[in-house]
Design a protein around this motif. Structure first.
Motif, PDB file in Angstrom:
ATOM      1  N   UNK A  72       0.859  -1.183   0.000  1.00  0.00           N
ATOM      2  CA  UNK A  72       0.000   0.000   0.000  1.00  0.00           C
ATOM      3  C   UNK A  72       0.894   1.232   0.000  1.00  0.00           C
ATOM      4  N   UNK A  73       0.519   2.202  -0.826  1.00  0.00           N
ATOM      5  CA  UNK A  73       1.244   3.471  -0.883  1.00  0.00           C
ATOM      6  C   UNK A  73       0.259   4.531  -0.371  1.00  0.00           C
ATOM      7  N   UNK A  74       0.522   5.067   0.801  1.00  0.00           N
ATOM      8  CA  UNK A  74      -0.439   5.936   1.501  1.00  0.00           C
ATOM      9  C   UNK A  74      -0.031   7.407   1.341  1.00  0.00           C
ATOM     10  N   UNK A  75      -1.001   8.233   0.934  1.00  0.00           N
ATOM     11  CA  UNK A  75      -0.669   9.614   0.559  1.00  0.00           C
ATOM     12  C   UNK A  75       0.100   9.552  -0.753  1.00  0.00           C
ATOM     13  N   UNK A  76      -0.377   8.671  -1.638  1.00  0.00           N
ATOM     14  CA  UNK A  76       0.373   8.329  -2.862  1.00  0.00           C
ATOM     15  C   UNK A  76       0.355   9.445  -3.897  1.00  0.00           C
ATOM     16  N   UNK A  77      -0.582  10.366  -3.782  1.00  0.00           N
ATOM     17  CA  UNK A  77      -0.615  11.532  -4.662  1.00  0.00           C
ATOM     18  C   UNK A  77      -0.721  11.165  -6.129  1.00  0.00           C
ATOM     19  N   UNK A  78       0.142  11.781  -6.939  1.00  0.00           N
ATOM     20  CA  UNK A  78       0.119  11.541  -8.386  1.00  0.00           C
ATOM     21  C   UNK A  78       0.851  10.255  -8.745  1.00  0.00           C
ATOM     22  N   UNK A  79       1.405   9.571  -7.745  1.00  0.00           N
ATOM     23  CA  UNK A  79       2.010   8.260  -7.995  1.00  0.00           C
ATOM     24  C   UNK A  79       3.502   8.287  -8.257  1.00  0.00           C
ATOM     25  N   UNK A  80       4.178   9.332  -7.778  1.00  0.00           N
ATOM     26  CA  UNK A  80       5.627   9.430  -8.024  1.00  0.00           C
ATOM     27  C   UNK A  80       6.381   8.269  -7.358  1.00  0.00           C
ATOM     28  N   UNK A  81       6.047   7.956  -6.125  1.00  0.00           N
ATOM     29  CA  UNK A  81       6.694   6.808  -5.466  1.00  0.00           C
ATOM     30  C   UNK A  81       6.134   5.502  -6.027  1.00  0.00           C
ATOM     31  N   UNK A  82       4.826   5.500  -6.331  1.00  0.00           N
ATOM     32  CA  UNK A  82       4.206   4.268  -6.852  1.00  0.00           C
ATOM     33  C   UNK A  82       4.865   3.839  -8.158  1.00  0.00           C
ATOM     34  N   UNK A  83       5.265   4.832  -8.980  1.00  0.00           N
ATOM     35  CA  UNK A  83       5.917   4.478 -10.251  1.00  0.00           C
ATOM     36  C   UNK A  83       7.199   3.674 -10.005  1.00  0.00           C
ATOM     37  N   UNK A  84       7.894   3.986  -8.920  1.00  0.00           N
ATOM     38  CA  UNK A  84       9.108   3.211  -8.592  1.00  0.00           C
ATOM     39  C   UNK A  84       8.717   1.867  -7.972  1.00  0.00           C
ATOM     40  N   UNK A  85       7.634   1.846  -7.192  1.00  0.00           N
ATOM     41  CA  UNK A  85       7.205   0.594  -6.551  1.00  0.00           C
ATOM     42  C   UNK A  85       6.850  -0.453  -7.623  1.00  0.00           C
ATOM     43  N   UNK A  86       6.143  -0.014  -8.686  1.00  0.00           N
ATOM     44  CA  UNK A  86       5.689  -0.995  -9.687  1.00  0.00           C
ATOM     45  C   UNK A  86       6.827  -1.476 -10.595  1.00  0.00           C
ATOM     46  N   UNK A  87       8.018  -0.908 -10.424  1.00  0.00           N
ATOM     47  CA  UNK A  87       9.171  -1.491 -11.123  1.00  0.00           C
ATOM     48  C   UNK A  87       9.616  -2.769 -10.411  1.00  0.00           C
ATOM     49  N   UNK A  88       9.317  -2.855  -9.103  1.00  0.00           N
ATOM     50  CA  UNK A  88       9.787  -3.997  -8.313  1.00  0.00           C
ATOM     51  C   UNK A  88       8.669  -4.988  -7.993  1.00  0.00           C
TER      52      UNK A  88
END
Ligand SMILES: C[S@@+](CC[C@H](N)C(=O)[O-])C[C@H]1O[C@@H](n2cnc3c(N)ncnc32)[C@H](O)[C@@H]1O
Length: 264
Positions: A52-68
């Motif tokens: 879970x990515x909390x306070x994920x916003x526009x997905x800047x951290x999520x974009x790195x998470x989905x690489x892994x």
């Protein structure tokens, strides 16, 4: 002080800031290198992890998470519809779940996720200890939480501006939220953008910990705060002042970026 460390104010703020978030905020204040250093503490070492990515916003951290991690195993949660709308436009995040919700009252079952990530959101939470206890609750035993955010400024002008804007916690506060929530094996690393001088006080922190056993956090926490305050002219004026204090960091960061690039 801390005019925008409230849920409604943070929503108002991001209904405007989301328009320029990816273009202006990340390159100056929260770069890809900072994000990657922070995410290393989350140990995203298996594509089948539930994240879970909390306070994920526009997905800047999520974009790195989905690489892994497989995108379908990742859920973004944010309280701003405008921020999530931006995330919906990103092809890499198409298969990622996107939920409107509150970091202090996560809509996930206890012991249901392997990783909790939250980057750059803690500064808006009225009760960060409650949110960290929620991170603990939703993780499976052995699961890892990672929280990244800014650190308290010591320069008098920066301290004044940052305190008028939002929460810039001390490093000890981050450590204490994690320890009190019940996390073990706590690790931390400092992060900073390229314009930050190494001789200055640390800019930001990423802190991570492991949930040792099943169940809720051993720390009793208050129910999530609801903001019942009426919207008065004084409240709107405080919001405007907080937003201006935050906006002042953009020319400051640009000035130091240019100074670094073209010499002193
Ligand atoms: C600076 S952005 C960070 C976005 C993203 N995590 C990143 O790394 O770029 C902060 C985000 O936290 C969200 N936020 C603030 N308070 C929140 C709360 N109580 N619950 C959920 N999201 C919240 C805001 O809407 C905003 O999208």
């Amino acid at each position: 002080m801390r005019f925008i460390q409230h849920k409604a104010e943070a929503r108002w703020f991001y209904s405007v800031v989301s328009k320029g978030y990816d273009r202006w905020i990340n390159p100056l204040f929260w770069t890809a290198a900072m994000r990657d250093d922070a995410l290393a503490l989350a140990r995203l070492d298996d594509r089948s992890l539930d994240v879970v990515d909390v306070g994920a916003g526009t997905g800047f951290a999520t974009e790195a998470i989905v690489r892994a991690v497989a995108p379908a195993k990742v859920t973004m949660l944010d309280q701003s519809p405008q921020q999530l709308a931006r995330a919906r436009r990103k092809p890499a995040l198409e298969a990622v779940g996107k939920l409107l919700g509150d970091a202090e009252a996560l809509p996930f079952a206890t012991d249901s996720r392997d990783r909790y990530v939250s980057t750059g959101s803690v500064e808006y939470w009225p009760d960060p200890q409650r949110a960290v206890a929620e991170a603990y609750r939703v993780l499976r035993p052995g699961g890892r939480a990672l929280l990244a955010g800014p650190l308290r400024r010591t320069h008098p002008l920066a301290r004044r501006l940052s305190d008028a804007w939002m929460l810039f916690p001390a490093e000890d506060e981050y450590a204490s939220w994690f320890a009190r929530a019940g996390f073990e094996d706590i690790e931390r690393v400092h992060v900073a953008p390229p314009w930050w001088d190494e001789g200055w006080d640390p800019y930001g922190i990423a802190i991570a910990g492991v949930k040792p056993r099943a169940g809720e956090s051993p720390l009793p926490v208050a129910p999530p705060s609801e903001d019942e305050r009426p919207v008065t002219p004084a409240r709107l004026a405080r919001f405007a002042a907080g937003s201006l204090a935050g906006a002042a960091f953009i020319p400051i960061a640009l000035w130091f970026t240019l100074r670094r690039r073209f010499g002193r």
